[in-house]
Motif scaffolding. Structure first.
Motif, PDB file in Angstrom:
ATOM      1  N   ALA A  21       0.829  -1.205   0.000  1.00  0.00           N
ATOM      2  CA  ALA A  21       0.000   0.000   0.000  1.00  0.00           C
ATOM      3  C   ALA A  21       0.864   1.257   0.000  1.00  0.00           C
ATOM      4  O   ALA A  21       0.550   2.245  -0.672  1.00  0.00           O
ATOM      5  N   ILE A  22       1.961   1.221   0.757  1.00  0.00           N
ATOM      6  CA  ILE A  22       2.886   2.361   0.787  1.00  0.00           C
ATOM      7  C   ILE A  22       3.491   2.596  -0.587  1.00  0.00           C
ATOM      8  O   ILE A  22       3.592   3.735  -1.056  1.00  0.00           O
ATOM      9  N   ALA A  23       3.901   1.518  -1.256  1.00  0.00           N
ATOM     10  CA  ALA A  23       4.495   1.650  -2.591  1.00  0.00           C
ATOM     11  C   ALA A  23       3.499   2.247  -3.583  1.00  0.00           C
ATOM     12  O   ALA A  23       3.854   3.115  -4.399  1.00  0.00           O
ATOM     13  N   ARG A  24       2.246   1.802  -3.508  1.00  0.00           N
ATOM     14  CA  ARG A  24       1.236   2.354  -4.419  1.00  0.00           C
ATOM     15  C   ARG A  24       0.999   3.835  -4.128  1.00  0.00           C
ATOM     16  O   ARG A  24       0.839   4.650  -5.054  1.00  0.00           O
ATOM     17  N   ALA A  25       0.980   4.198  -2.845  1.00  0.00           N
ATOM     18  CA  ALA A  25       0.781   5.607  -2.485  1.00  0.00           C
ATOM     19  C   ALA A  25       1.956   6.464  -2.939  1.00  0.00           C
ATOM     20  O   ALA A  25       1.762   7.593  -3.413  1.00  0.00           O
ATOM     21  N   ARG A  26       3.173   5.928  -2.832  1.00  0.00           N
ATOM     22  CA  ARG A  26       4.333   6.675  -3.340  1.00  0.00           C
ATOM     23  C   ARG A  26       4.167   6.961  -4.834  1.00  0.00           C
ATOM     24  O   ARG A  26       4.456   8.062  -5.311  1.00  0.00           O
ATOM     25  N   GLY A  27       3.705   5.947  -5.566  1.00  0.00           N
ATOM     26  CA  GLY A  27       3.489   6.141  -6.998  1.00  0.00           C
ATOM     27  C   GLY A  27       2.461   7.216  -7.284  1.00  0.00           C
ATOM     28  O   GLY A  27       2.640   8.032  -8.207  1.00  0.00           O
ATOM     29  N   ARG A  28       1.390   7.245  -6.502  1.00  0.00           N
ATOM     30  CA  ARG A  28       0.370   8.262  -6.750  1.00  0.00           C
ATOM     31  C   ARG A  28       0.878   9.661  -6.396  1.00  0.00           C
ATOM     32  O   ARG A  28       0.597  10.626  -7.107  1.00  0.00           O
ATOM     33  N   ILE A  29       1.624   9.782  -5.292  1.00  0.00           N
ATOM     34  CA  ILE A  29       2.200  11.088  -4.930  1.00  0.00           C
ATOM     35  C   ILE A  29       3.113  11.578  -6.050  1.00  0.00           C
ATOM     36  O   ILE A  29       3.073  12.759  -6.434  1.00  0.00           O
ATOM     37  N   ALA A  30       3.932  10.682  -6.586  1.00  0.00           N
ATOM     38  CA  ALA A  30       4.821  11.057  -7.684  1.00  0.00           C
ATOM     39  C   ALA A  30       4.016  11.519  -8.899  1.00  0.00           C
ATOM     40  O   ALA A  30       4.369  12.510  -9.563  1.00  0.00           O
ATOM     41  N   ASP A  31       2.908  10.827  -9.192  1.00  0.00           N
ATOM     42  CA  ASP A  31       2.070  11.221 -10.320  1.00  0.00           C
ATOM     43  C   ASP A  31       1.462  12.606 -10.090  1.00  0.00           C
ATOM     44  O   ASP A  31       1.419  13.441 -11.008  1.00  0.00           O
ATOM     45  N   ILE A  32       0.971  12.861  -8.867  1.00  0.00           N
ATOM     46  CA  ILE A  32       0.386  14.172  -8.554  1.00  0.00           C
ATOM     47  C   ILE A  32       1.428  15.268  -8.722  1.00  0.00           C
ATOM     48  O   ILE A  32       1.150  16.352  -9.250  1.00  0.00           O
ATOM     49  N   ALA A  33       2.655  14.987  -8.271  1.00  0.00           N
ATOM     50  CA  ALA A  33       3.726  15.974  -8.416  1.00  0.00           C
ATOM     51  C   ALA A  33       3.977  16.281  -9.894  1.00  0.00           C
ATOM     52  O   ALA A  33       4.046  17.451 -10.306  1.00  0.00           O
ATOM     53  N   ARG A  34       4.108  15.237 -10.716  1.00  0.00           N
ATOM     54  CA  ARG A  34       4.399  15.441 -12.139  1.00  0.00           C
ATOM     55  C   ARG A  34       3.258  16.188 -12.841  1.00  0.00           C
ATOM     56  O   ARG A  34       3.490  17.035 -13.724  1.00  0.00           O
ATOM     57  N   GLU A  35       2.017  15.866 -12.459  1.00  0.00           N
ATOM     58  CA  GLU A  35       0.870  16.547 -13.060  1.00  0.00           C
ATOM     59  C   GLU A  35       0.907  18.046 -12.794  1.00  0.00           C
ATOM     60  O   GLU A  35       0.312  18.837 -13.553  1.00  0.00           O
ATOM     61  N   ASN A  36       1.622  18.453 -11.744  1.00  0.00           N
ATOM     62  CA  ASN A  36       1.721  19.869 -11.394  1.00  0.00           C
ATOM     63  C   ASN A  36       3.076  20.470 -11.745  1.00  0.00           C
ATOM     64  O   ASN A  36       3.445  21.540 -11.247  1.00  0.00           O
ATOM     65  N   GLY A  37       3.826  19.769 -12.604  1.00  0.00           N
ATOM     66  CA  GLY A  37       5.080  20.304 -13.080  1.00  0.00           C
ATOM     67  C   GLY A  37       6.234  20.202 -12.108  1.00  0.00           C
ATOM     68  O   GLY A  37       7.264  20.875 -12.286  1.00  0.00           O
ATOM     69  N   LEU A  38       6.110  19.362 -11.084  1.00  0.00           N
ATOM     70  CA  LEU A  38       7.149  19.197 -10.084  1.00  0.00           C
ATOM     71  C   LEU A  38       7.886  17.877 -10.303  1.00  0.00           C
ATOM     72  O   LEU A  38       7.378  16.976 -10.988  1.00  0.00           O
ATOM     73  N   ALA A  39       9.065  17.752  -9.694  1.00  0.00           N
ATOM     74  CA  ALA A  39       9.912  16.578  -9.915  1.00  0.00           C
ATOM     75  C   ALA A  39      10.014  15.740  -8.648  1.00  0.00           C
ATOM     76  O   ALA A  39      10.690  16.141  -7.690  1.00  0.00           O
ATOM     77  N   PRO A  40       9.365  14.562  -8.606  1.00  0.00           N
ATOM     78  CA  PRO A  40       9.513  13.679  -7.448  1.00  0.00           C
ATOM     79  C   PRO A  40      10.835  12.938  -7.495  1.00  0.00           C
ATOM     80  O   PRO A  40      11.309  12.545  -8.566  1.00  0.00           O
ATOM     81  N   LEU A  41      11.444  12.729  -6.331  1.00  0.00           N
ATOM     82  CA  LEU A  41      12.689  11.973  -6.245  1.00  0.00           C
ATOM     83  C   LEU A  41      12.381  10.500  -6.017  1.00  0.00           C
ATOM     84  O   LEU A  41      11.349  10.160  -5.399  1.00  0.00           O
ATOM     85  N   PRO A  42      13.208   9.592  -6.496  1.00  0.00           N
ATOM     86  CA  PRO A  42      13.020   8.170  -6.157  1.00  0.00           C
ATOM     87  C   PRO A  42      13.029   7.991  -4.650  1.00  0.00           C
ATOM     88  O   PRO A  42      13.798   8.645  -3.929  1.00  0.00           O
ATOM     89  N   SER A  43      12.175   7.107  -4.148  1.00  0.00           N
ATOM     90  CA  SER A  43      12.039   6.944  -2.701  1.00  0.00           C
ATOM     91  C   SER A  43      12.103   5.483  -2.288  1.00  0.00           C
ATOM     92  O   SER A  43      11.455   4.628  -2.893  1.00  0.00           O
ATOM     93  N   ALA A  44      12.864   5.217  -1.223  1.00  0.00           N
ATOM     94  CA  ALA A  44      12.927   3.896  -0.600  1.00  0.00           C
ATOM     95  C   ALA A  44      12.225   3.902   0.752  1.00  0.00           C
ATOM     96  O   ALA A  44      12.421   2.991   1.553  1.00  0.00           O
ATOM     97  N   THR A  45      11.391   4.915   0.998  1.00  0.00           N
ATOM     98  CA  THR A  45      10.788   5.131   2.312  1.00  0.00           C
ATOM     99  C   THR A  45       9.270   5.126   2.208  1.00  0.00           C
ATOM    100  O   THR A  45       8.714   4.697   1.200  1.00  0.00           O
ATOM    101  N   ASN A  46       8.600   5.644   3.221  1.00  0.00           N
ATOM    102  CA  ASN A  46       7.139   5.775   3.153  1.00  0.00           C
ATOM    103  C   ASN A  46       6.741   7.224   2.886  1.00  0.00           C
ATOM    104  O   ASN A  46       5.672   7.675   3.293  1.00  0.00           O
TER     105      ASN A  46
END
Length: 380
Positions: free
Chosen positions: A288-313
């Motif tokens: 569930a954490i991994a899926r949420a990380r993916g969605r946060i990254a998608d939200i960031a990109r949709e707003n022109g921001l750059a998500p960093l790769p994450s090994a955390t929650n």
């Protein structure tokens, strides 16, 4: 005593110790509750403290409920059953593991055990501030090493430890606040590069969410390594404050000289035992954490921001401006009831950090982030 008009009485007071008298009153992290009290804005999304909104295992909830009537009794001061379970989980001896009030509490004990006033302590500039708080509280002298991009700089940390004759080095792997990680081989080489008299505090709070090959094999023969893990992240028990440290029996035995033996409460011990035994829930939570990380990254990109790769929650996001702009984004989200945090050190402070959470809270993020960005851009 009568006070003459125009004069004030000087009332004797118990003095603080010279060390404490020099320290400011500090709370390393301002909680979302405090922010809501100050602003009067109701909290809509709690996605800033790297808690797990996915919650504990239902088996943990049931175990705590069953044990609650026994809350009148003191907890086992030896934490025997929990330490036995942790030892079996790690494949080590019971005398090589200590449990305590979260990693934060154990860090304070570790600093007290090994750092005298004036001793050099090495950390990364912008790394976990609660560790710094404990070092200051016991009179250690902190030396900060800048990050290399999004990673703690292992070579520079080792060099600084040798240059200063440091007694202790702090490393989080995976890292907070950037979410990055080093592979196990790099961490093992780093341990080897440190002086034998320098203790490595290896914070593995996010170990359960890290890719395979991140955590070094367990070797309690190392004389200068203490590893710290927690039930606060993937296990979803941040509110019960349960962490543990493990390593060489001599190092671990030192905690018995100073620890608060009733510090880990009865319900916390019950909860940790139940959580450790429920492998299925842990696997579900990590997914569930991994899926949420993916969605946060998608939200960031949709707003022109750059998500960093994450090994955390959590996901750290580059806002594309400077630290002031990122602070404006943080403040604008807070005005909309969304609690997040950000790194504060130069070079890292252009980022914000968003915790993995259920879709209901990420829906609020998706709604409010574009609003916050527009407001921040207009105010910048």
């Amino acid at each position: 005593m009568r006070i003459r008009p125009g004069r004030s009485a000087v009332v004797p007071q118990p003095p603080f110790s010279p060390l404490v008298a020099r320290l400011p009153e500090t709370v390393p992290f301002v909680g979302p509750e405090a922010l809501a009290r100050r602003s009067g804005i109701p909290l809509r999304a709690r996605i800033g403290a790297n808690e797990s909104g996915f919650g504990p295992s239902p088996k943990v909830v049931a175990a705590v409920a069953a044990a609650a009537p026994q809350s009148w009794a003191y907890p086992d001061p030896e934490n025997h059953d929990l330490r036995a379970a942790l030892a079996a989980h790690l494949g080590i001896g019971m005398d090589e593991v200590v449990a305590g009030e979260g990693i934060d509490g154990l860090l304070g004990l570790a600093v007290r055990l090994f750092i005298a006033p004036g001793d050099a302590v090495i950390t990364s500039l912008g790394a976990y501030p609660t560790f710094n708080y404990h070092v200051a509280g016991f009179g250690g002298v902190l030396h900060g090493v800048p990050y290399a991009g999004a990673h703690e700089d292992l070579s520079a940390l080792a060099d600084r430890a040798r240059e200063t004759g440091a007694r202790m080095v702090y490393l989080a792997n995976p890292d907070n606040p950037m979410g990055s990680h080093w592979p196990a081989e790099a961490v093992e080489a780093f341990i080897t590069a440190l002086p034998e008299t320098c203790l490595l505090i290896l914070d593995e709070a996010y170990g359960e969410t890290a890719p395979a090959g991140t955590l070094p094999p367990i070797d309690t023969a190392r004389p200068n390594l203490l590893r710290f893990r927690t039930f606060s992240k993937a296990y979803g028990l941040a509110g019960l404050r349960i962490g543990y440290a493990f390593g060489n029996s001599r190092l671990v035995g030192g905690f018995e000289r100073i620890r608060n033996h009733f510090g880990l409460n009865r319900l916390g011990q019950v909860a940790a035992l139940a959580a450790l035994a429920d492998h299925d829930h842990l696997g579900w939570a990590v997914g569930a954490i991994a899926r949420a990380r993916g969605r946060i990254a998608d939200i960031a990109r949709e707003n022109g921001l750059a998500p960093l790769p994450s090994a955390t929650n959590f996901v750290t996001i580059d806002c594309g401006g400077d630290g002031d702009y990122a602070s404006l984004v943080l403040a604008e989200l807070a005005q909309r009831g969304v609690f997040i945090r950000k790194p504060m050190a130069p070079g890292l402070d252009r980022h914000i950090r968003i915790s993995a959470a259920p879709d209901s809270e990420l829906d609020i993020l998706a709604e409010t982030l574009p609003q916050a960005l527009r407001a921040a851009y207009g105010a910048g």
